[in-house]
Design an enzyme around this catalytic site. Structure first.
Site, short mmCIF file in Angstrom:
data_model
loop_
_atom_site.label_atom_id
_atom_site.label_comp_id
_atom_site.label_asym_id
_atom_site.label_seq_id
_atom_site.Cartn_x
_atom_site.Cartn_y
_atom_site.Cartn_z
N SER A 12 0.80 -1.23 0.00
CA SER A 12 0.00 0.00 0.00
C SER A 12 0.83 1.27 0.00
CB SER A 12 -0.95 0.01 1.20
OG SER A 12 -0.23 -0.15 2.41
N ASP A 54 -3.04 8.01 8.25
CA ASP A 54 -4.20 7.27 8.75
C ASP A 54 -3.87 6.23 9.83
OD1 ASP A 54 -2.88 5.36 7.30
OD2 ASP A 54 -4.48 5.01 5.84
N HIS A 74 -0.31 4.51 7.06
CA HIS A 74 0.33 5.08 5.88
C HIS A 74 0.75 6.52 6.13
CE1 HIS A 74 -2.67 2.00 4.68
NE2 HIS A 74 -1.61 1.52 4.05
#
Length: 366
Positions: free
Chosen positions: A49, A329, A332
């Protein structure tokens, strides 16, 4: 990264698989002309991610990874969600900008040949196939995709657009001499990596960047889950950072070994750990005011994290100034942090050999 990625100890076989297939054969060099001013025409990226630019949204997976498609993700640069797990651009986006290339399209959205490269990275991607977790009753809220999937996509893309079939070990991929291969962080999303790929094309590329791990013990989610007495000298989770540091040492040793084995290739190590540490030690130097608290979350103290309701879920909201935060978040990073990191990689000294050396080598030797 999945929510469990800070608690795993990765194995290096995945990186050997990717890097080896990229550098086993070398196409002839090309001349640099006025019509070919840029060193690279395309990028092929792999990762999780931290590198995914949209594959997660377009593949089957659990709902826990769908929040990247909802506001306030993408608020800073794109001004709408783009399926990136940040408020804006990622390191791979800044890499593309530095090479005057468009942002990499996610593989699952590519139709036909993509002239500027493809991003195969998937959020939450594991090094081991999802079926392993199912078989051993270890299924978690993670994506069904693995590094195996990314490499299969890569093979399929080459077969459909370049004409190299998986079984044809002699097929040369001519456009690889114009490609930069960026291997982002993978391998921290599962408890063990026990199998390697045996069906990969061994096609040559001469320019490969292998990205290390950041200080995962400094992520708000790790801080929330770990015991309060498990801290290092900068206030992060000591046990988790120790694992990430050991992982990076293993990657660096592997890179050194591959350089000896393939002396004609340029294999660069991007030191994510030191770049992260540099910001944590002197945040004001980079315009950062908040090093631990997540910008987007439910408002819980002290890290703005609710493990049952992450950013993008109802009732979550973002801070007013993401550029002043390291973390977006809880897992990340913000675009601001990714930009700082990418500048250290591309313009600073935290790639070995430096990115400038890689570019110079490409321009003068093809």
């Amino acid at each position: 990264m999945s929510t469990c990625n800070m608690l795993k100890f990765p194995i290096m076989t995945m990186i050997i698989s990717i890097v080896t297939i990229l550098i086993l054969s070398f196409p002839s060099s090309i001349a640099i002309t006025k019509t070919n001013p840029h060193p690279f025409k395309k990028i092929y990226a792999f990762g999780d991610s931290f590198t995914d630019t949209g594959n997660t949204k377009s593949v089957s997976g659990p709902s826990g990874f769908n929040h990247g498609s909802d506001p306030p993700y993408g608020m800073t640069f794109f001004h709408h969600p783009t399926n990136r797990y940040s408020d804006g651009r990622l390191v791979i986006d800044f890499v593309a900008e530095s090479l005057s290339l468009p942002y990499l399209p996610p593989y699952k959205y590519v139709k036909g040949n993509s002239p500027n490269g493809v991003n195969f990275a998937v959020a939450g991607s594991t090094a081991i196939d999802h079926e392993f977790f199912v078989k051993n009753n270890l299924t978690l809220d993670i994506t069904l995709q693995s590094i195996q999937t990314q490499l299969q996509w890569f093979d399929k893309y080459l077969e459909e657009n370049v004409g190299c079939k998986v079984q044809d070990v002699n097929c040369k991929v001519g456009d690889f001499h114009d490609a930069l291969f960026w291997v982002g962080e993978i391998g921290a999303n599962d408890y063990a990596y026990t199998i390697g790929s045996t069906s990969l094309l061994k096609k040559g590329a001469k320019y490969v960047v292998v990205q290390g791990f950041p200080m995962t013990g400094c992520l708000p989610l790790a801080m929330t889950l770990a015991a309060e007495d498990d801290r290092d000298n900068i206030g992060c989770v000591k046990s988790v950072n120790n694992q990430s540091y050991t992982h990076n040492l293993a990657i660096l040793n592997l890179v050194k070994s591959l350089r000896r084995q393939f002396p004609k290739a340029i294999i660069t190590y991007a030191d994510y750990w030191t770049s992260y540490l540099t910001v944590m030690q002197s945040p004001a130097k980079f315009g950062i005011k908040e090093t631990f608290k997540a910008c987007c979350g439910m408002g819980g103290e002290p890290y703005n994290i609710d493990v049952f309701s992450f950013c993008g879920a109802p009732s979550t909201k973002a801070c007013l100034s993401p550029s002043q935060y390291v973390n977006w978040d809880g897992v990340h990073l913000t675009e601001a942090m990714y930009k700082v990191v990418s500048n250290m990689f591309l313009k600073g000294s935290l790639m070995n050999p430096p990115f400038s050396f890689l570019l110079d080598r490409k321009l003068h030797r093809g």
